[in-house]
Design a protein around this motif. Structure first.
Motif, PDB file in Angstrom:
ATOM      1  N   ALA A  55      -7.084   4.857   2.148  1.00  0.00           N
ATOM      2  CA  ALA A  55      -7.528   3.549   1.657  1.00  0.00           C
ATOM      3  C   ALA A  55      -8.263   3.665   0.330  1.00  0.00           C
ATOM      4  O   ALA A  55      -8.058   2.856  -0.587  1.00  0.00           O
ATOM      5  CB  ALA A  55      -8.424   2.888   2.705  1.00  0.00           C
ATOM      6  N   LEU A 112       0.842  -1.199   0.000  1.00  0.00           N
ATOM      7  CA  LEU A 112       0.000   0.000   0.000  1.00  0.00           C
ATOM      8  C   LEU A 112       0.880   1.253   0.000  1.00  0.00           C
ATOM      9  O   LEU A 112       1.968   1.259   0.578  1.00  0.00           O
ATOM     10  CB  LEU A 112      -0.913   0.023   1.224  1.00  0.00           C
ATOM     11  N   PHE A 113       0.388   2.317  -0.635  1.00  0.00           N
ATOM     12  CA  PHE A 113       1.104   3.588  -0.608  1.00  0.00           C
ATOM     13  C   PHE A 113       0.809   4.282   0.720  1.00  0.00           C
ATOM     14  O   PHE A 113      -0.354   4.609   1.006  1.00  0.00           O
ATOM     15  CB  PHE A 113       0.661   4.469  -1.771  1.00  0.00           C
ATOM     16  N   ASP A 159      -7.942   5.942  -2.063  1.00  0.00           N
ATOM     17  CA  ASP A 159      -7.019   6.229  -3.162  1.00  0.00           C
ATOM     18  C   ASP A 159      -6.130   5.027  -3.475  1.00  0.00           C
ATOM     19  O   ASP A 159      -5.762   4.802  -4.635  1.00  0.00           O
ATOM     20  CB  ASP A 159      -6.165   7.449  -2.823  1.00  0.00           C
ATOM     21  N   ASN A 160      -5.772   4.243  -2.457  1.00  0.00           N
ATOM     22  CA  ASN A 160      -5.010   3.024  -2.714  1.00  0.00           C
ATOM     23  C   ASN A 160      -5.803   2.053  -3.570  1.00  0.00           C
ATOM     24  O   ASN A 160      -5.270   1.471  -4.518  1.00  0.00           O
ATOM     25  CB  ASN A 160      -4.619   2.352  -1.388  1.00  0.00           C
ATOM     26  N   PRO A 204      -3.065   4.039   5.627  1.00  0.00           N
ATOM     27  CA  PRO A 204      -2.677   2.683   6.045  1.00  0.00           C
ATOM     28  C   PRO A 204      -2.218   2.609   7.494  1.00  0.00           C
ATOM     29  O   PRO A 204      -2.519   1.629   8.194  1.00  0.00           O
ATOM     30  CB  PRO A 204      -1.547   2.344   5.071  1.00  0.00           C
ATOM     31  N   GLN A 233      -5.490  -3.528   6.577  1.00  0.00           N
ATOM     32  CA  GLN A 233      -4.601  -3.217   5.459  1.00  0.00           C
ATOM     33  C   GLN A 233      -4.623  -4.331   4.418  1.00  0.00           C
ATOM     34  O   GLN A 233      -4.628  -4.070   3.214  1.00  0.00           O
ATOM     35  CB  GLN A 233      -3.177  -3.017   5.966  1.00  0.00           C
ATOM     36  N   ARG A 257      -8.251  -3.612  -3.615  1.00  0.00           N
ATOM     37  CA  ARG A 257      -7.550  -2.986  -4.744  1.00  0.00           C
ATOM     38  C   ARG A 257      -7.426  -3.964  -5.912  1.00  0.00           C
ATOM     39  O   ARG A 257      -7.549  -3.584  -7.081  1.00  0.00           O
ATOM     40  CB  ARG A 257      -6.167  -2.521  -4.299  1.00  0.00           C
ATOM     41  N   MET A 295      -1.220   7.630   0.760  1.00  0.00           N
ATOM     42  CA  MET A 295      -2.573   7.630   0.199  1.00  0.00           C
ATOM     43  C   MET A 295      -3.545   6.993   1.177  1.00  0.00           C
ATOM     44  O   MET A 295      -3.204   6.011   1.840  1.00  0.00           O
ATOM     45  CB  MET A 295      -2.616   6.825  -1.109  1.00  0.00           C
ATOM     46  N   TYR A 301      -6.136   3.224  -7.237  1.00  0.00           N
ATOM     47  CA  TYR A 301      -4.899   3.471  -7.978  1.00  0.00           C
ATOM     48  C   TYR A 301      -4.896   2.792  -9.351  1.00  0.00           C
ATOM     49  O   TYR A 301      -4.606   3.416 -10.372  1.00  0.00           O
ATOM     50  CB  TYR A 301      -3.690   2.995  -7.155  1.00  0.00           C
ATOM     51  N   ALA A 345      -5.741  -4.248   0.396  1.00  0.00           N
ATOM     52  CA  ALA A 345      -4.979  -4.822  -0.717  1.00  0.00           C
ATOM     53  C   ALA A 345      -5.849  -5.764  -1.552  1.00  0.00           C
ATOM     54  O   ALA A 345      -5.751  -5.782  -2.784  1.00  0.00           O
ATOM     55  CB  ALA A 345      -3.757  -5.562  -0.178  1.00  0.00           C
TER      56      ALA A 345
END
Length: 353
Positions: free
Chosen positions: A97, A91-92, A99-100, A136, A144, A151, A95, A103, A148
């Protein structure tokens, strides 16, 4: 439920070399759409290399890989219609959650508004509705990991790849998140290929387990089949501890075999056994232990350990030292005392050595 987007996976005589080292000598396997299949095995068995070839992060030295019937052997990762969940989450940190999760959608050409709406839907799918604004660092390890997963899912891949997804979580959280992943896969019906070295994890989440050894499929099947009917001593011991005991098959009677262990005789499922010398895989909990000498395999208690809801014993017998798990915690047999061992009806199997 099978997701209409869910794709099949086929490896046809795939070989992978790194210089002079052959990691995968000749691998063929097939995964049905809408199923969760786990690649399981010890370190160095080839499971991660197999997953990386499926993801397009490595290319085979020979053979073909098909996803949804399409040959993707030499396609780059971004043209394979797969998404990957890494053990590190990736995760970035700067950013939130939402925006992650968005992405990959941003890169797909959706407008920012559409991408965020779809990201919110993805977060809701994994039980994180209303938490898209959190960074995050403001989420637990399990949350987290679910970000992921979200995403990866919002990209609607044919196949979701999970590489040791729970390895960074503590034991209690691993149980919770593996349940979440399994429930989500069954509810949405996507195809998933899951890599782990943890046998309990594989048993808990899988429709089918493919056990790998030295880059090859050692055995494949439903979790219960692999646990209760291992094909070899390697499978028996890897799928949960097992005592491997030398025995003699003295006769075959239909689906059963009559075996002799020392002076003790017992009936077990025959499988493909033939009369003669053989080996028996016996789970630690499949041995019935009683005090004193009686009808059964004679033993002597070498060691005992009380562990709350069960007692672990090491017992010396004519066929070697056996490890036994006994749930009769109200009576603990003393060290150096005589004992008699019998076998329960489940948790034992004739195997090839």
């Amino acid at each position: 439920m099978i997701n209409q987007k869910a794709g099949s996976v086929v490896f046809q005589n795939v070989r992978k070399t790194f210089g002079a080292f052959t990691a995968i000598p000749d691998l063929s396997l097939a995964i049905e759409p809408g199923t969760l299949v786990t690649l399981l095995g010890p370190s160095g068995c080839g499971k991660t290399t197999t997953l990386r070839m499926l993801a397009g992060l490595e290319h085979p030295s020979a053979g073909k890989i098909l996803i949804g019937g399409k040959d993707v052997t030499m396609l780059p990762a971004n043209e394979r219609d797969v998404s990957m969940v890494f053990q590190s989450y990736a995760l970035f940190p700067h950013m939130n959650a939402r925006d992650n999760v968005a992405y990959g959608l941003d890169a797909s050409g959706l407008s920012r508004k559409e991408a965020r709406e779809k990201a919110d839907e993805g977060l809701a799918l994994v039980g994180l509705a209303g938490m898209g604004h959190r960074l995050p660092a403001e989420l637990s390890g399990g949350q987290q990991q679910r970000v992921a997963v979200a995403r990866a899912l919002v990209l609607e891949p044919q196949v979701l790849l999970l590489d040791e997804p729970l390895s960074n979580l503590d034991a209690r959280l691993r149980r919770k998140v593996r349940t979440d992943i399994r429930e989500l896969q069954q509810r949405l019906g996507f195809t998933a290929v899951y890599v782990t070295h943890d046998q309990e994890e594989a048993l808990a989440v899988s429709d089918r387990i493919i056990i790998m050894k030295d880059g090859e499929v050692a055995q494949s099947g439903a979790p219960r089949d692999l646990y209760e009917a291992p094909a070899s001593a390697f499978i028996a011991d890897f799928m949960g501890e097992a005592n491997v005991i030398p025995c003699e098959v003295v006769g075959i009677d239909g689906a059963d075999a009559e075996i002799r262990i020392g002076g003790f005789e017992h009936r077990v499922p025959a499988g493909r056994a033939t009369p003669g010398a053989a080996s028996l895989a016996v789970r630690p909990g499949a041995i019935a232990l009683s005090e004193g000498q009686g009808q059964g395999l004679a033993g002597r208690i070498l060691h005992s350990a009380y562990l709350g809801d069960h007692v672990e014993y090491e017992v010396e017998t004519d066929v070697g030292t056996l490890f036994i798990v006994d749930h009769a915690v109200d009576r603990i047999l003393p060290v150096a005392s005589d004992a008699t061992l019998g076998f329960r009806s489940r948790g034992i199997a004739l195997i090839s050595t």
